[in-house]
Scaffold this active site. Structure first.
Site, PDB file in Angstrom:
ATOM      1  CE  LYS B  75       6.392 -77.068 -62.805  1.00 55.31           C
ATOM      2  NZ  LYS B  75       5.281 -77.871 -63.446  1.00 55.31           N
ATOM      3  CB  SER B 150       7.034 -80.848 -64.663  1.00 53.02           C
ATOM      4  OG  SER B 150       5.800 -79.966 -64.649  1.00 53.02           O
ATOM      5  CB  SER B 174       3.039 -81.038 -64.511  1.00 51.51           C
ATOM      6  OG  SER B 174       3.763 -81.641 -65.599  1.00 51.51           O
TER       7      SER B 174
END
Lengths: 478, 481
Positions: B75, B150, B174
């Protein structure tokens, strides 16, 4: 108007803790490095970095707390003080707010022979900010983050001081203490010991405090006194002219000897303190407290008292000799090595040596004469090898060279002449050459005695033993 | 090649069926072919192939780990030395970190092959990946739908098999919510289990890194590499890391599952309720017992979360000031102009909204009413979970109220978007570990089952998920791209 005004002062003193690395990172704290060479990713506040507390900073704070007999919080918390400034890399300063590590304590000061107890509200750990550099950037501002993250212990006093003199005495006492404890180098030029003063005035007898102004940026003992006195005058003038003192932060300008407004209460930042979620609460265990307590050095008060009783020193000598741990150690070493009476050691250190150090603006640690060489000098004076007067000459050689006192006395031929035969011979010659003066003395002019002593000393190049000279002269002139 | 699990790939690499370079190239090709999903912000092709080469050499020496040579991606919230780290924001569009996050270091050390940096909501603030400066990630199951957020890039990349596994972070759901939306498995470990060093902070007391993959077993293997104490993170916990694969096949006989009555209400979407009921029945067949638990304070989770997370983010994001790194506005007139325009021009709407909310919540006169109150609520919610977990081993719940919604559907309505996180947020407040596992489909879109466990009980969660995956094949299904 003939109101009598009382001054109320509280000080916030920031001491830089003498740790090798920063409070939340492994970056070095040494002063004077090239800009930003001691700014690691944590000092720079890079995205993603996290603080890790330096245990040594905690130990030093606890040591301080013990020295002022304060309560050490078993549990203290770091909080974020949020504000924007270019030399504050993260946009917040990690400090302690609601739960500081050191609670209420006190410090006794002496002003004009009176002892007064000044309360200390708290002392908390925090990180220093960097420095903004305005010179040589052609209208821009440079930022040096070497200092960012340096550990500070902010020591907040109660509003217990009633004059600038008391404030200075408190600041000096605290300065002496932190150096004694070895937690701060006390170097004021380098900003290791800084002071903000909260000053207000009130009519004598009034219980309620007046509105205070905080004066920032006072970094010497001299300026603290001047800045406070100036601010007091300013406030009295404001009030006596029918005005009101406003709560504000003022900056002291030492060049102009004035304070000027930085920001008012309304303009003050809302720091939005909250506990820093990146750091755990600090727990100080009883074991750590016991360990640090056992290792606590002898404090100035105790040392002074001991010097007065053990070494039979007067108050003045004891004060000078305990003004720093290094000075006290020097004295004790000289006594030990020379094996002499403490009085003569004290006299020569507080006299000749202190004066020379002052002239050269040196600390005792930087003295060109070691305790060992100094002890050599004192020993020769004490055993009458040289007179005090010659001692001063030897001192000069010691100060400027590397030889021992004995070597100097030997090579310079400064050994005191105590051989009565040699002294008698010289006295006879002098008396023979100055019969008229001898007659005057014998006729009752006692002043003439000094004349003969001087003549003899001169003839002996100062090396004659004064006691012997006196004795023989007296006998011969009788 | 892309259908294999980590264990299978590791065997193939050792048996020289193909090399890590070939495997990496295969995934890089897939990344290129499916660039329309917008899962990656940065693809580090050259570095990946170099790492694959090194991995092949290491495998040849016989000194390799299971993850050696396995293509994965981070990420874009994890700092990677010499490779751009954007955190999904214009603010960091030009930012190259001078250091690696601990998680990145750990995966480099085992020889995993990093393909690049995955898309995400800006500064991890969002539930749909629509707040990313680099645009929304598309859901591989339906490109009109959001991938979730997210960690939307991570979830979509794993689901579309553009990577074997990926790192993610979870502040309020997330990892779990995008995993559910994309039909993959994700685990958010106990707070403190994975180092946060080098993970750009959103809400420090809630943020936790974790693993995302197609199966519980792969999640376990990735978590094994990144879990553990880190001296650089004071909030990481110094407790031994168990072997997460050791208990994967433990029978579930006697497992006590709690169902919070506050979550399984009449309000729950009927399709979701039906899907979860089937999953729960599967667990009963495996020998688990189910019982109702009550957590009365769950209803306060969303407001408490948005006060705490916003407060922390308002402070965490102060360092993005245009002074030392990141975006700086052109020709600032003075310091104030530099601050206001740099931040005004580079932060997106949602980030600004949360900074404002947080600044307000921490302001003098409001702190007690908001921040302090929220912390008290947080304690009550933790106590609710503790009490429930005294009665049961794990707690089950939905991950999301519905399957993935459409891109653009909720972005204009932040409250509605926030409410979509109702099932995941409380777990972060309590700091507990939780997983999302694929549990079926509604209208062709995957939905997840959330499994919540006790502190540091990740091994049990992985066991519970793995047992289910042994008897179901939802996790094996792939979207047709």
């Amino acid at each position: 108007m003939n109101t009598q005004w009382e001054v109320v002062i509280g000080l916030e003193i920031q001491t830089q803790l003498a740790t090798k690395t920063k409070i939340f990172s492994g970056a070095a704290t040494a002063y004077g490095a090239e800009p930003n060479t001691q700014a690691c990713v944590i000092s720079l506040g890079m995205p993603g970095v996290l603080p890790v507390l330096n245990e040594d900073a905690v130990r030093k704070a606890v040591i301080f707390g013990m020295a002022i007999e304060a309560e050490i919080a078993p549990y203290s918390v770091f909080a974020r003080k949020n504000y924007f400034y270019p030399d504050l890399p993260k946009g917040y300063q990690i400090s302690q707010f609601e739960l500081p590590i050191v609670g209420k304590g006190f410090l006794d000061i002496e002003v004009e022979g009176e002892t007064k107890r000044i309360g200390i509200t708290r002392a908390h750990l925090e990180e220093d900010a960097g420095k903004s550099l305005h010179e040589n950037f052609h209208g821009s501002t440079g930022i040096d983050l070497n200092r960012a993250g340096t550990p500070l212990l902010e020591i907040v006093s109660e509003p217990d001081m009633r004059s600038a003199k008391e404030a200075v005495a408190y600041m000096r006492k605290l300065h002496e203490l932190v150096r004694y404890l070895g937690i701060c180098d006390g170097n004021m030029q380098e900003g290791s010991f800084r002071c903000d003063a909260n000053v207000s005035v009130r009519p004598k007898g009034q219980e309620e405090f007046g509105t205070r102004a905080e004066i920032k940026n006072i970094n010497s003992f001299k300026f603290v006194e001047k800045a406070i006195n100036h601010e007091v005058e300013r406030q009295i003038e404001v009030i006596e002219n029918g005005g009101k003192v406003v709560q504000e932060t003022r900056l002291y300008d030492s060049d102009k000897n004035e304070t000027r407004s930085m920001r008012s209460k309304e303009e003050a930042n809302d720091y939005r303190y909250f506990p820093d979620p990146d750091l755990l609460p600090v727990f100080v265990s009883d074991e750590l407290k016991a360990e640090l307590k056992a290792a606590l050095p002898e404090l100035p008060e105790a040392k002074k008292l001991r010097f007065k009783t053990d070494y039979k020193l007067n108050d003045e000598s004891a004060t000078i000799l305990t003004s720093s741990r290094d000075m006290a150690d020097f004295f004790e070493n000289v006594v030990k090595i020379s094996g002499c009476e403490s009085a003569i050691c004290a006299n020569w250190i507080t006299g000749e040596l202190s004066a020379a150090l002052n002239r050269a603006d040196l600390e005792i640690t930087a003295s060109p004469i070691s305790a060992e060489r100094f002890a050599g000098l004192v020993a020769r004076i004490a055993d009458d090898t040289i007179s005090g007067k010659i001692g001063k000459q030897v001192f000069e050689f010691l100060w400027n060279g590397s030889e021992s006192a004995d070597e100097i006395i030997e090579t310079q031929g400064l050994k005191q002449i105590t051989d009565t035969g040699a002294i008698e011979a010289i006295i006879d010659t002098i008396l023979a050459a100055n019969e008229k003066q001898a007659e005057q003395y014998r006729g009752g002019n006692e002043k003439m005695f000094g004349f003969f002593v001087g003549q003899v000393m001169k003839a002996m190049q100062g090396k004659g033993n004064p006691a012997e000279i006196n004795k023989i002269l007296k006998a011969k002139l009788a | 090649m892309h259908n294999k699990t980590i264990t299978e790939l590791a065997q193939s690499l050792r048996a020289k069926e193909f090399s890590s370079v070939e495997l990496t190239q295969h995934f890089l090709n897939r990344v290129k072919n499916h660039a329309d999903l917008n899962a990656y912000i940065t693809v580090t092709e050259e570095l990946a192939l170099q790492a694959a080469q090194a991995a092949d050499a290491r495998i040849a020496t016989g000194n390799a780990e299971l993850l050696t040579g396995i293509p994965m991606a981070h990420k874009d919230i994890f700092c990677t030395k010499d490779v751009k780290t954007t955190c999904g924001s214009k603010m960091l569009d030009n930012f190259i970190a001078p250091y690696n996050a601990t998680v990145v270091e750990q995966l480099n050390a085992v020889g995993a092959v990093n393909l690049g940096k995955l898309n995400m909501d800006e500064f991890a603030m969002g539930s749909s990946n629509e707040t990313s400066f680099y645009g929304a990630v598309k859901n591989p199951w339906n490109k009109n739908a959001v991938a979730g957020g997210s960690s939307g890039g991570s979830a979509a990349a794993v689901a579309a098999q553009l990577v074997v596994c990926a790192t993610g972070t979870d502040t309020g759901g997330s990892i779990r919510q995008p995993a559910a939306f994309c039909g993959i498995t994700g685990i958010k470990p106990t707070y403190g289990r994975v180092s946060r060093y080098g993970m750009i902070a959103y809400a420090s007391s809630l943020d936790q890194g974790g693993s995302m993959a197609r199966s519980a077993e792969d999640c376990a293997l990735l978590l094994q590499a990144i879990a553990g104490f880190d001296a650089k993170d004071s909030t990481s916990v110094d407790a031994p890391v168990p072997d997460y694969c050791a208990d994967l096949n433990k029978p579930l006989t006697g497992l006590k599952i709690g169902l919070p009555k506050e979550f399984f209400t009449a309000d729950l979407n009927a399709d979701m309720a039906a899907t979860l009921e089937i999953a729960i029945n599967e667990y009963k067949k495996l020998g688990a017992e189910v019982k109702e638990v009550s957590m009365p304070n769950l209803k306060y989770a969303i407001p408490a979360y948005y006060v705490i997370a916003s407060a922390e983010c308002s402070s965490n994001l102060s360092r993005f000031d245009g002074v030392r790194f990141g975006y700086r506005c052109e020709n600032p007139a003075d310091l104030n102009d530099l601050y206001t325009r740099s931040r005004g021009e580079a932060f997106g709407k949602e980030v600004k909204r949360r900074i404002l909310m947080g600044t307000y919540a921490l302001s003098a006169g409001y702190y007690d009413a908001y921040y302090l109150k929220a912390q008290q609520v947080r304690r009550l919610i933790s106590d609710d979970f503790k009490n429930a977990l005294n009665e049961v081993d794990v707690i089950f719940s939905p991950v999301t109220p519905t399957p993935a919604f459409n891109i653009g559907e909720k972005i204009a309505n932040p409250i509605e978007m926030y409410l979509a996180d109702i099932y995941t947020i409380a777990i972060n407040l309590a700091g507990l570990p939780a997983m999302s596992i694929p549990a079926g489909f509604i209208n062709g879109l995957p939905v997840g089952l959330q499994v919540i466990g006790n502190y540091f009980d990740e091994a049990r969660l992985l066991n519970v998920a793995h047992a289910y995956q042994n008897v179901t094949d939802f996790h094996k299904q792939s979207p047709s791209l």
